[in-house]
Design a protein around this motif. Structure first.
Motif, PDB file in Angstrom:
ATOM      1  N   PRO A 196       5.762  53.090  58.008  1.00  0.00           N
ATOM      2  CA  PRO A 196       5.749  51.631  58.389  1.00  0.00           C
ATOM      3  C   PRO A 196       4.241  51.232  58.488  1.00  0.00           C
ATOM      4  CG  PRO A 196       6.360  52.952  60.025  1.00  0.00           C
ATOM      5  CD  PRO A 196       6.421  53.813  59.117  1.00  0.00           C
ATOM      6  N   GLY A 197       3.296  51.999  58.275  1.00  0.00           N
ATOM      7  CA  GLY A 197       1.763  51.481  58.542  1.00  0.00           C
ATOM      8  C   GLY A 197       1.464  50.906  57.053  1.00  0.00           C
ATOM      9  N   ALA A 198       2.397  50.835  56.107  1.00  0.00           N
ATOM     10  CA  ALA A 198       1.875  50.428  54.736  1.00  0.00           C
ATOM     11  C   ALA A 198       2.530  49.024  54.728  1.00  0.00           C
ATOM     12  CB  ALA A 198       2.460  51.209  53.771  1.00  0.00           C
ATOM     13  N   ALA A 199       1.956  48.065  53.747  1.00  0.00           N
ATOM     14  CA  ALA A 199       2.438  46.726  53.573  1.00  0.00           C
ATOM     15  C   ALA A 199       1.852  46.444  52.165  1.00  0.00           C
ATOM     16  CB  ALA A 199       1.446  45.739  54.510  1.00  0.00           C
ATOM     17  N   LEU A 200       2.919  45.534  51.371  1.00  0.00           N
ATOM     18  CA  LEU A 200       2.597  45.346  49.962  1.00  0.00           C
ATOM     19  C   LEU A 200       2.837  43.801  49.869  1.00  0.00           C
ATOM     20  CD1 LEU A 200       2.501  46.353  47.020  1.00  0.00           C
ATOM     21  CD2 LEU A 200       5.036  46.553  47.439  1.00  0.00           C
ATOM     22  N   ILE A 201       2.232  43.433  49.041  1.00  0.00           N
ATOM     23  CA  ILE A 201       2.337  41.996  48.334  1.00  0.00           C
ATOM     24  C   ILE A 201       2.030  42.129  46.709  1.00  0.00           C
ATOM     25  CG2 ILE A 201       1.752  39.541  48.006  1.00  0.00           C
ATOM     26  CD1 ILE A 201       0.394  39.943  50.895  1.00  0.00           C
ATOM     27  N   VAL A 202       3.183  41.886  45.759  1.00  0.00           N
ATOM     28  CA  VAL A 202       3.020  41.864  44.291  1.00  0.00           C
ATOM     29  C   VAL A 202       2.960  40.484  44.001  1.00  0.00           C
ATOM     30  CG1 VAL A 202       4.017  42.568  42.349  1.00  0.00           C
ATOM     31  CG2 VAL A 202       4.075  44.058  44.011  1.00  0.00           C
ATOM     32  N   ALA A 203       1.843  40.178  43.385  1.00  0.00           N
ATOM     33  CA  ALA A 203       1.789  38.690  42.848  1.00  0.00           C
ATOM     34  C   ALA A 203       1.580  38.683  41.434  1.00  0.00           C
ATOM     35  CB  ALA A 203       0.809  38.059  43.344  1.00  0.00           C
ATOM     36  N   PHE A 204       2.245  37.720  40.436  1.00  0.00           N
ATOM     37  CA  PHE A 204       2.114  37.370  39.266  1.00  0.00           C
ATOM     38  C   PHE A 204       1.202  36.146  39.116  1.00  0.00           C
ATOM     39  CE2 PHE A 204       4.756  40.629  37.062  1.00  0.00           C
ATOM     40  CZ  PHE A 204       5.613  41.265  38.237  1.00  0.00           C
ATOM     41  N   ALA A 205       0.344  36.130  38.009  1.00  0.00           N
ATOM     42  CA  ALA A 205      -0.525  34.914  38.176  1.00  0.00           C
ATOM     43  C   ALA A 205      -0.866  34.863  36.349  1.00  0.00           C
ATOM     44  CB  ALA A 205      -1.656  35.337  38.850  1.00  0.00           C
ATOM     45  N   TYR A 206      -1.292  33.700  36.396  1.00  0.00           N
ATOM     46  CA  TYR A 206      -1.723  33.335  34.857  1.00  0.00           C
ATOM     47  C   TYR A 206      -3.404  33.306  34.827  1.00  0.00           C
ATOM     48  CZ  TYR A 206      -2.051  31.323  30.237  1.00  0.00           C
ATOM     49  OH  TYR A 206      -2.611  31.109  29.005  1.00  0.00           O
ATOM     50  N   ALA A 207      -3.902  34.118  34.144  1.00  0.00           N
ATOM     51  CA  ALA A 207      -5.371  34.156  33.930  1.00  0.00           C
ATOM     52  C   ALA A 207      -5.924  33.264  32.748  1.00  0.00           C
ATOM     53  CB  ALA A 207      -5.969  35.600  33.919  1.00  0.00           C
ATOM     54  N   GLU A 208      -6.589  31.987  32.937  1.00  0.00           N
ATOM     55  CA  GLU A 208      -6.794  31.066  31.888  1.00  0.00           C
ATOM     56  C   GLU A 208      -7.830  31.750  30.926  1.00  0.00           C
ATOM     57  OE1 GLU A 208      -7.750  27.312  33.063  1.00  0.00           O
ATOM     58  OE2 GLU A 208      -7.416  26.499  31.174  1.00  0.00           O
ATOM     59  N   GLN A 209      -8.797  32.656  31.612  1.00  0.00           N
ATOM     60  CA  GLN A 209      -9.973  33.282  30.707  1.00  0.00           C
ATOM     61  C   GLN A 209      -9.356  34.242  29.746  1.00  0.00           C
ATOM     62  OE1 GLN A 209      -9.299  33.123  34.113  1.00  0.00           O
ATOM     63  NE2 GLN A 209     -10.482  34.652  34.807  1.00  0.00           N
ATOM     64  N   LEU A 210      -8.142  34.995  30.222  1.00  0.00           N
ATOM     65  CA  LEU A 210      -7.439  36.143  29.368  1.00  0.00           C
ATOM     66  C   LEU A 210      -6.193  35.386  28.489  1.00  0.00           C
ATOM     67  CD1 LEU A 210      -7.048  38.752  31.956  1.00  0.00           C
ATOM     68  CD2 LEU A 210      -8.696  38.610  30.185  1.00  0.00           C
TER      69      LEU A 210
END
Ligand code: FAD
Ligand code: NAG
Ligand code: NAG
Ligand code: NAG
Ligand code: NAG
Ligand code: NAG
Ligand code: NAG
Length: 542
Positions: free
Chosen positions: A306-320
């Motif tokens: 339980p000491g672990a935490a997670l966020i997964v984010a999808f995003a758009y990178a204009e440069q790429l």
């Protein structure tokens, strides 16, 4: 006793309704404020009355607010700010979202203690001048913590951080940011349960729930409040805790938002905390399947560590010119790559900031990826954890986002978190919170759609795209028995009806608590912004 000067007597003829049995002038006089001049002409300050009488839009200019702000200026020199002044511009710049900074209150007021907060509530009742309360100012939509033509109460000056004698509780003013609090407690190797980004406020985050890096170990922020000091609609200053107001206000403040009072101090349980490990790993979009599998695995494995935490984010990178995935990985101990994150280690990433780090420093890292001053919208939904659903959600995010990629300055994030079995378990602590979630239904998937952009002209398109994502993913989930009703207040948009999503029984109980402590609906009608007990802040669709 301060007698308010004649300057303000001229406004005394305001059409204040008087069918409620509450003597606002008497309540004010208990705090040494003589407002009897205002009430002459047979009118007593009160809020109840026909809708027409209370329709602020039909009132004469802002005469009530002129009196209320003027009185606050007189009583508390230097703590009010009016339009055109540098102080007023400084206040407006204190909002994270440009959409909130555009709202123009009649005055800003910065109380220094809970009595000043009580006087403000009572003056609002007396004059029918509406108000809003601002803690960290990170709510995304207009009017959430600012109010057009009213009094915006900025809690900034109430920023104490004080440990109890045995150091088991930290007394924290709502004017703090989490960075300030964590920094103040760091020397003692202690922490409290709060936000993951430096500049978020104590008030909004804690009253709506509050997901922390350490929520697997200790639960959400709202489940870690020992005592609330609260100013009620009657201007009373109450201590609300397990022994006092347990079955009503103590329950309601754990998730009920700004509907019950203004919290002037949060007394939070402390926990030992030294250095930790964490940061962001960025993956190319072709790793989607690997990361979604890893997310599902984490949701079920979380109770093993339980000491672990997670966020997964999808995003758009204009440069790429393409989409990316960022996984924020955190661990409460200063140990790199705990095995629970193996699947995130196995997928190939293109950058990595994970390191042994202090809690305050980690919140600063995440602060820099959330710049202020842009137009912002947040949307939420909750689901059961399911790989096929996740794949649909990510595809739907890209479909909707592709339609608006021409929007100037678009920063589209689609953020996935799990509400783990441990987090749910702590929601029953001290009699249970108001959110209506239970351990048996976990783990859950919590969506936070977070989009920013530059121009007001694009508001409608961006909001509509976000709404489509919520509607379509919930419809897909519902067909498969994977949709949950719960809406997380802190991630919800102005078009979402949060409080009823806690379930019928919780909703009814919250309405009952409000009726008991605020029978005339001060916090519903004189503080109209944000999530009220019934209805979304803004009706209809974007
Ligand atoms: C960059 C960013 C990061 C975030 N990170 C997290 C996170 O890690 N975990 C998480 O759970 N959420 C997170 N959130 C969501 C966050 O919890 C909400 O935006 C929350 O409303 C912010 O609280 P605030 O005090 O800064 O906001 P404000 O805009 O000041 O307040 C929000 C609402 O709460 C009311 N309120 C505030 N203080 C009081 C008070 N003392 N008494 C009564 N009512 C009050 C206000 O009137 C307003 O209606 C994040 C948001 C952003 C923008
Ligand atoms: C309040 O002020 C008025 C004069 O404006 C005065 O007549 C009245 O006695 C004062 N009340 C108290 C309680 O001081
Ligand atoms: C905010 O309040 C103003 C003035 O009352 C109103 O015109 C506007 O539509 C509100 N905005 C939202 C997003 O509710
Ligand atoms: C905090 O922890 C560090 C590292 O373990 C230790 O050196 C320090 O003495 C601790 N401080 C207090 C006040 O306990
Ligand atoms: C994703 O693409 C990168 C670069 O094109 C490649 O190195 C990597 O192996 C690919 N991963 C998968 C899972 O296909
Ligand atoms: C990670 O990769 C190693 C080596 O290929 C493998 O043994 C292990 O099962 C993988 N772990 C996860 C969680 O994918
Ligand atoms: C967080 O970011 C904002 C800019 O968006 C900046 O003004 C602020 O100083 C940052 N806070 C911290 C603690 O670094």
């Amino acid at each position: 006793m301060r007698v308010l000067p004649a300057l303000f007597i001229a406004i005394a003829a305001l059409p204040i309704s008087s069918c409620e049995d509450f003597d606002t002038v008497a309540a004010l006089s208990k705090y040494g404020v003589n407002a009897s001049n205002f009430a002459t002409g047979g009118s007593r300050g009160s809020v109840a009355g026909s809708p027409a009488e209370n329709d602020l839009a039909t009132r004469d200019e802002h005469s009530g607010c002129k009196y209320a702000c003027g009185t606050l200026s007189l009583l508390y020199h230097g703590n009010t700010a009016y339009p055109q002044s540098p102080a007023y511009h400084f206040e407006e710049a204190g909002y994270w979202s440009a959409v909130q900074a555009e709202v123009e209150p009649y005055c800003f007021f910065e109380p220094e203690d809970s009595v000043a907060v009580a006087v403000t509530v009572l003056l609002s009742r007396l004059t029918q001048c509406p108000f809003a309360v601002k803690s960290g100012g990170h709510a995304a939509f207009a009017n959430a913590s600012n109010i057009e033509g009213g009094i915006t109460v900025n809690m900034a000056k109430m920023n104490e951080v004080e440990l109890s004698e045995d150091a088991s509780v930290a007394k924290i003013g709502p004017g703090n940011t989490w960075y300030g609090v964590y920094t103040a407690l760091e020397d003692r190797n202690l922490t409290v349960i709060g936000g993951r980004v430096a500049d978020i406020g104590i008030g909004g985050l804690t009253l709506g729930g509050g997901v922390s890096f350490f929520s697997g170990l200790y639960g959400w922020a709202c489940d870690n409040v020992k005592n609330y000091q609260v100013v009620t609609a009657q201007g009373a200053i109450l201590d609300v805790n397990y022994d006092s107001h347990f079955d009503d206000l103590y329950y309601a403040l754990r998730g009920g938002g700004n509907n019950f009072g203004i919290v002037t101090r949060f007394d939070l349980y402390t926990y030992p905390q030294g250095m930790m490990w964490g940061g962001s790993r960025v993956y190319l979009i072709n790793e989607t399947d690997a990361i979604l599998n890893a997310l599902v695995k984490f949701a079920y494995d979380a109770p093993s560590d339980p000491g672990a935490a997670l966020i997964v984010a999808f995003a758009y990178a204009e440069q790429l010119g393409g989409y990316l995935i960022a996984a924020d990985l955190e661990y409460a101990k200063p140990e790199a790559n705990p095995p629970i994150f193996d699947a995130f280690q196995n997928a190939s990433y293109i950058s990595d900031t994970t390191k042994v780090v202090s809690l305050p420093d980690l919140t600063v890292e995440f602060n820099s990826s959330n710049p202020s001053g842009l137009r912002e919208t947040y949307w939420t939904a909750t689901y059961k954890v399911d790989l096929d659903l996740l794949q649909y959600m990510v595809a739907e995010y890209q479909t909707q986002t592709n339609n608006i990629l021409d929007v100037a300055g678009l920063g589209p994030s689609f953020v996935l978190q799990t509400i783990t079995a441990d987090e749910l378990k702590y929601m029953t602590r001290n009699g249970g919170n108001a959110l209506g979630l239970s351990e048996e239904e976990g783990p859950l998937l919590l969506l936070d759609i977070a989009f920013w952009w530059n121009d007001a002209a694009d508001d409608e398109r961006v909001l509509q795209a976000c709404k489509n994502m919520v509607d379509n993913t919930l419809a897909y989930a519902a067909e498969r028995g994977l949709a949950k009703e719960y809406l997380y207040m802190n991630y919800a948009s102005q078009y979402q009806n949060v409080v009823p999503s806690y379930g019928a029984a919780n909703h009814a109980k919250l309405v009952e608590v409000a009726r008991k402590y605020d029978p005339s609906g001060v916090f519903q009608r004189l503080q109209p912004g944000y999530f009220k007990l019934d209805g979304a802040p803004t009706e209809g669709s974007p």
